[in-house]
Scaffold this active site. Structure first.
Site, PDB file in Angstrom:
ATOM      1  N   ASN A 212       1.055  -2.254   5.143  1.00 23.75           N
ATOM      2  CA  ASN A 212       0.228  -1.058   5.201  1.00 23.75           C
ATOM      3  C   ASN A 212      -1.021  -1.161   4.347  1.00 23.75           C
ATOM      4  O   ASN A 212      -1.937  -0.352   4.494  1.00 23.75           O
ATOM      5  CB  ASN A 212       1.069   0.152   4.766  1.00 23.75           C
ATOM      6  CG  ASN A 212       0.266   1.431   4.717  1.00 23.75           C
ATOM      7  OD1 ASN A 212      -0.213   1.912   5.731  1.00 23.75           O
ATOM      8  ND2 ASN A 212       0.086   1.969   3.512  1.00 23.75           N
TER       9      ASN A 212
ATOM     10  N   ASP B 179      -1.880  -8.148  -5.950  1.00 21.10           N
ATOM     11  CA  ASP B 179      -2.995  -8.137  -5.016  1.00 21.10           C
ATOM     12  C   ASP B 179      -2.599  -8.937  -3.779  1.00 21.10           C
ATOM     13  O   ASP B 179      -2.412 -10.151  -3.857  1.00 21.10           O
ATOM     14  CB  ASP B 179      -4.236  -8.745  -5.679  1.00 21.10           C
ATOM     15  CG  ASP B 179      -5.473  -8.727  -4.788  1.00 21.10           C
ATOM     16  OD1 ASP B 179      -5.365  -8.307  -3.610  1.00 21.10           O
ATOM     17  OD2 ASP B 179      -6.549  -9.136  -5.262  1.00 21.10           O
ATOM     18  N   VAL B 180      -2.470  -8.265  -2.638  1.00 20.53           N
ATOM     19  CA  VAL B 180      -2.019  -8.953  -1.423  1.00 20.53           C
ATOM     20  C   VAL B 180      -2.991 -10.039  -0.985  1.00 20.53           C
ATOM     21  O   VAL B 180      -2.616 -10.947  -0.236  1.00 20.53           O
ATOM     22  CB  VAL B 180      -1.778  -7.965  -0.259  1.00 20.53           C
ATOM     23  CG1 VAL B 180      -0.680  -6.975  -0.602  1.00 20.53           C
ATOM     24  CG2 VAL B 180      -3.062  -7.240   0.137  1.00 20.53           C
TER      25      VAL B 180
ATOM     26  N   SER C 291      -5.249   0.545  13.084  1.00 20.07           N
ATOM     27  CA  SER C 291      -6.097   1.728  13.184  1.00 20.07           C
ATOM     28  C   SER C 291      -6.616   1.850  14.605  1.00 20.07           C
ATOM     29  O   SER C 291      -6.790   0.847  15.301  1.00 20.07           O
ATOM     30  CB  SER C 291      -7.289   1.616  12.225  1.00 20.07           C
ATOM     31  OG  SER C 291      -8.266   2.603  12.498  1.00 20.07           O
TER      32      SER C 291
ATOM     33  N   GLY D  17       0.820  -1.202   0.000  1.00 19.04           N
ATOM     34  CA  GLY D  17       0.000   0.000   0.000  1.00 19.04           C
ATOM     35  C   GLY D  17       0.853   1.251   0.000  1.00 19.04           C
ATOM     36  O   GLY D  17       0.481   2.288   0.555  1.00 19.04           O
TER      37      GLY D  17
ATOM     38  N   ALA E 101     -12.419  -5.425  12.763  1.00 22.21           N
ATOM     39  CA  ALA E 101     -12.108  -6.840  12.965  1.00 22.21           C
ATOM     40  C   ALA E 101     -10.797  -7.210  12.289  1.00 22.21           C
ATOM     41  O   ALA E 101      -9.944  -7.903  12.874  1.00 22.21           O
ATOM     42  CB  ALA E 101     -13.239  -7.706  12.427  1.00 22.21           C
TER      43      ALA E 101
ATOM     44  N   TYR F 210     -13.692  -3.608   9.112  1.00 24.63           N
ATOM     45  CA  TYR F 210     -12.361  -2.978   9.174  1.00 24.63           C
ATOM     46  C   TYR F 210     -11.741  -3.136  10.558  1.00 24.63           C
ATOM     47  O   TYR F 210     -10.565  -3.498  10.689  1.00 24.63           O
ATOM     48  CB  TYR F 210     -12.513  -1.501   8.813  1.00 24.63           C
ATOM     49  CG  TYR F 210     -11.223  -0.720   8.744  1.00 24.63           C
ATOM     50  CD1 TYR F 210     -10.343  -0.903   7.682  1.00 24.63           C
ATOM     51  CD2 TYR F 210     -10.905   0.222   9.721  1.00 24.63           C
ATOM     52  CE1 TYR F 210      -9.164  -0.169   7.604  1.00 24.63           C
ATOM     53  CE2 TYR F 210      -9.733   0.960   9.642  1.00 24.63           C
ATOM     54  CZ  TYR F 210      -8.869   0.760   8.582  1.00 24.63           C
ATOM     55  OH  TYR F 210      -7.704   1.489   8.507  1.00 24.63           O
TER      56      TYR F 210
ATOM     57  N   LYS G 170      -8.272  -5.247  11.411  1.00 23.52           N
ATOM     58  CA  LYS G 170      -7.120  -4.592  12.024  1.00 23.52           C
ATOM     59  C   LYS G 170      -6.844  -5.132  13.428  1.00 23.52           C
ATOM     60  O   LYS G 170      -5.681  -5.290  13.819  1.00 23.52           O
ATOM     61  CB  LYS G 170      -7.335  -3.075  12.059  1.00 23.52           C
ATOM     62  CG  LYS G 170      -7.390  -2.425  10.679  1.00 23.52           C
ATOM     63  CD  LYS G 170      -6.108  -2.652   9.885  1.00 23.52           C
ATOM     64  CE  LYS G 170      -6.048  -1.810   8.627  1.00 23.52           C
ATOM     65  NZ  LYS G 170      -4.816  -2.052   7.844  1.00 23.52           N
TER      66      LYS G 170
END
Length: 243
Positions: free
Chosen positions: A89, A63-64, A141, A12, A156, A154, A158
């Site tokens: 990231n 694409d990760v 985050s 990222g 969950a 999101y 992170k």
């Protein structure tokens, strides 16, 4: 802060925080591999700016969330030597209240942040072990710590990085490898966008302002340095006192 120049992969790396991290690592003398998903030209622009400033950088796209694609890309990169630093990231938002969230919104956010961490980090561990040195930093985050309406997926994804990182630190510490998390709060840039006006930011953040990508990057750069070798398994907030 002193550190030995190494190869560093920033996933990222074409976004606001990612590009700031790439520049900070390049300023330490590392060769930075700037990753993007599909928009290779954006990663190329970041790499070009680093080179224009006297640093060393290249760009790569994959694409990760796609394990086979990640494995092939990393195999090619590792042919040039070990990657001693990885900054996970890459992450996406696809916000909705959970009652109205569809399967695709849930899975894609989890796939990028959590499965991406696994796909990117795992192939780099044995080469790091052979070098008896490595730095793994994942960008989380404040939502993973406090929660946030509309971001169950999101938060969950992170928050899962926190537990994974603490466990990985225990597995790899004896080999000179650290694994840590940096959890930003409200940070200026496209991810923050127009979601919050100045009054909302002041109400939410004890510091009274949004952070900058450079402030996040400074913490990441420290964790990637030789000086931070005894900092391991930690979740470090960069959030102006939000929590």
């Amino acid at each position: 802060m002193t550190t030995t120049p190494r190869r560093a992969l920033v996933t990222g790396g074409s976004g606001d925080i990612g590009s700031a991290i790439a520049h900070a690592l390049a300023a330490q003398g590392h060769h930075v591999i700037v990753h993007a998903n599909a928009r290779l030209q954006r990663a190329e622009a970041v790499a070009a700016a680093i080179r224009a400033g006297g640093g060393s950088a290249e760009a790569v796209a994959f694409d990760v969330a796609a394990g086979a694609s990640v494995a092939a890309a990393l195999e090619r990169l590792l042919e040039a030597g070990p990657i001693g630093i990885v900054v996970n990231n890459a992450g996406i938002h696809d916000d909705a209240p959970m009652a109205g969230m569809n399967d695709a919104q849930w899975h894609r956010v989890i796939d990028v942040s959590l499965h991406g961490f696994f796909h990117v980090t795992r192939p780099l561990l044995l080469p790091m072990s052979r070098q008896r040195w490595g730095r793994i930093v994942s960008v989380s985050s404040v939502a993973a710590v406090l929660g946030n309406r509309g971001q169950v997926n999101y938060a969950a994804a992170k928050a899962a990085l926190h537990g994974a990182t603490k466990s990985l630190a225990r597995e790899m510490a004896s080999r000179g490898i650290s694994a840590n998390v940096v959890a930003p709060g409200l940070v200026e840039g496209t991810m923050l966008g127009d979601q919050f006006d100045a009054a909302q930011v002041k109400a939410l953040v004890p510091a009274g302002r949004a952070g900058t990508p450079a402030e996040v990057a400074a913490v990441v750069a420290f964790l990637c340095s030789d000086a931070a070798g005894y900092v391991n398994g930690q979740v470090i907030g960069v959030n102006g006192g939000m929590g």
